[in-house]
Each structure stands twice: as structure tokens, then as C-alpha cells.
Motif scaffolding. Structure first.
Motif, mmCIF file in Angstrom:
data_model
loop_
_atom_site.group_PDB
_atom_site.id
_atom_site.type_symbol
_atom_site.label_atom_id
_atom_site.label_comp_id
_atom_site.label_asym_id
_atom_site.label_seq_id
_atom_site.Cartn_x
_atom_site.Cartn_y
_atom_site.Cartn_z
ATOM 1 N N SER A 22 -5.796 -4.815 -5.698
ATOM 2 C CA SER A 22 -5.219 -4.035 -6.795
ATOM 3 C C SER A 22 -5.764 -2.615 -6.757
ATOM 4 O O SER A 22 -6.922 -2.397 -6.411
ATOM 5 C CB SER A 22 -5.556 -4.670 -8.139
ATOM 6 N N ASN A 31 -1.090 -6.030 -4.741
ATOM 7 C CA ASN A 31 -0.592 -6.141 -3.368
ATOM 8 C C ASN A 31 -0.611 -4.816 -2.601
ATOM 9 O O ASN A 31 0.231 -4.574 -1.744
ATOM 10 C CB ASN A 31 0.829 -6.741 -3.339
ATOM 11 N N VAL A 32 -1.567 -3.956 -2.934
ATOM 12 C CA VAL A 32 -1.700 -2.654 -2.280
ATOM 13 C C VAL A 32 -2.662 -2.800 -1.099
ATOM 14 O O VAL A 32 -3.763 -3.345 -1.263
ATOM 15 C CB VAL A 32 -2.248 -1.585 -3.263
ATOM 16 N N HIS A 82 3.092 0.625 -0.134
ATOM 17 C CA HIS A 82 2.276 0.394 -1.329
ATOM 18 C C HIS A 82 2.331 -1.044 -1.852
ATOM 19 O O HIS A 82 1.589 -1.402 -2.757
ATOM 20 C CB HIS A 82 2.682 1.353 -2.450
ATOM 21 N N ARG A 83 3.195 -1.848 -1.278
ATOM 22 C CA ARG A 83 3.328 -3.239 -1.741
ATOM 23 C C ARG A 83 3.559 -4.116 -0.517
ATOM 24 O O ARG A 83 4.600 -4.005 0.149
ATOM 25 C CB ARG A 83 4.494 -3.343 -2.717
ATOM 26 N N GLN A 100 6.914 -2.939 1.213
ATOM 27 C CA GLN A 100 7.681 -1.936 0.456
ATOM 28 C C GLN A 100 7.017 -0.566 0.576
ATOM 29 O O GLN A 100 5.788 -0.452 0.587
ATOM 30 C CB GLN A 100 7.743 -2.362 -1.015
ATOM 31 N N THR A 111 -4.988 -6.823 1.171
ATOM 32 C CA THR A 111 -4.481 -6.134 -0.014
ATOM 33 C C THR A 111 -5.338 -6.444 -1.233
ATOM 34 O O THR A 111 -6.118 -7.383 -1.232
ATOM 35 C CB THR A 111 -3.015 -6.531 -0.311
ATOM 36 N N TYR A 149 12.404 -1.741 1.062
ATOM 37 C CA TYR A 149 11.519 -2.760 1.614
ATOM 38 C C TYR A 149 12.120 -3.338 2.884
ATOM 39 O O TYR A 149 13.326 -3.222 3.126
ATOM 40 C CB TYR A 149 11.224 -3.867 0.590
ATOM 41 N N HIS A 155 -1.705 -1.493 -9.774
ATOM 42 C CA HIS A 155 -0.698 -2.056 -8.867
ATOM 43 C C HIS A 155 -1.334 -3.158 -8.038
ATOM 44 O O HIS A 155 -2.422 -2.998 -7.504
ATOM 45 C CB HIS A 155 -0.149 -0.972 -7.927
#
Length: 186
Positions: A165, A171-172, A71-72, A80, A163, A128, A169
Motif C-alpha cells: 500500500s 497493490n502498488v 500503479h496497480r 494497470q 506490491t 490495463y 492505494h
């Protein structure tokens, strides 16, 4: 007198050799992450981070990670996972664990470490994988507990996905990178 010592020396060598064998640690556990972009195998270090490794293995054995996403994703930093589904719904985790940073493991490229909030003892299920040497995270007391032993090419491929938002959130990945399954392997 030397003849009488020989059987004692042989017996002592056998005894000491037996102790050495008895004290050989079991192989470090390995976790296979089957992802939508390929397989990643992690080796975990219970001798350095026993609480953390027990925690992660508990989640793996409970199939907690199956279906969750990375998700990151921040290129030149880390990727991560371990907390969210593709629609960014957070999965409820167990209680936080004690931080085991300072265990001799570093946040070097390819190592696996616990994600947490600003509270040192707040890590639960999220972890991560370092894309570069992130030694500054050691100073910030982020606990490394394992490393990628196979599939670093997959980790690098994840780092290259586009990636944006989503649901508050950053960096998705725009196309979800899913953990299809996480299993303990021999």
C-alpha cells in the motif's frame, strides 16, 4: 459476342480489384511502451474502438504516459497504468470518453482495456493489460481496444513484482515500474 465481353470483364476485374485495394484498412496503430522492466508493444484496433484508440493515441502523442508508473498490479488478474507518478500523485487527464464495450473484443489474456469507475462513460487515460482471460469484465462492460503483440514476458514480469500500500492505494509495486516513454511505432 464472347470476344466483345472479354475487354469488359477485364476492365470490371481491374475496377473491382482497385476497389478492394482502396478499401484495405491502414495498418492498426502500434504503441511501444518502454518500461523500466523492458519493452511492451501494443496493437490498437480503431475499427472496433475508434473513440478509445483516438483517445489513447492523443495521450501517447502528448507524452502523457512518459514517467508514469504501473500503479496497480494484481497477479492472476491485470496490471494497470496511466494515472500516477512514482509518489502516487495523480496526473490530470482529459475529459472522460464514451464507453465502447460490446465491440467484439474481449478481455482475454494479453488484451488492453480501459480502466474506469462504476460510471460506464468515465474512462480517461488509465488502461490495463489482462494477465488471464477476464471474460467477466466483458459482462461488466470494460472496453478492450488492443492487445500486446510483443513483450508479454515483460507484462508477466511486472505481474511478479512485490506490491503493498502507498498513499491510500493497494497493490502498488514497492519498487516503481515506470513507463520511460510511450510512442507510436510503424
Amino acid at each position: 459476342m464472347t470476344r466483345n465481353l472479354l475487354p469488359i470483364l477485364v476492365a470490371a476485374m481491374i475496377f473491382v480489384g482497385g476497389l478492394a485495394l482502396a478499401q484495405t484498412p491502414a495498418a492498426n496503430p502500434k504503441v511501444l511502451l518502454k518500461t523500466s522492466l523492458g519493452d511492451i508493444t501494443l496493437e490498437l484496433y480503431p475499427a472496433k474502438a475508434p473513440i478509445t484508440v483516438k483517445n489513447i493515441l492523443g495521450y501517447v502523442n502528448a507524452k502523457f504516459y512518459d514517467g508514469l508508473i504501473f500503479h496497480r498490479v494484481i497477479p492472476n488478474f491485470m496490471i494497470q497504468c496511466g494515472g500516477y507518478s512514482a509518489d502516487m500523485a495523480e496526473k490530470a487527464a482529459n475529459a472522460p470518453i464514451k464507453n465502447e464495450s460490446g465491440n467484439g473484443l474481449t478481455n482475454a489474456r494479453g488484451t488492453v482495456a480501459m480502466a474506469r469507475t462504476n460510471d460506464l462513460d468515465s474512462a480517461t487515460a488509465q488502461f490495463y493489460i489482462n494477465l488471464i482471460d477476464n471474460f467477466g469484465l466483458d459482462e461488466m462492460k470494460y472496453c478492450a481496444f488492443g492487445k500486446v503483440i510483443s513483450g508479454m514476458d515483460v507484462v508477466d514480469a511486472i505481474a511478479k513484482v512485490q506490491t503493498g500500500s502507498k498513499r491510500g492505494h493497494a497493490n502498488v509495486p514497492l519498487q516503481p515500474v515506470t513507463i520511460l516513454s510511450a510512442t507510436v511505432v510503424k
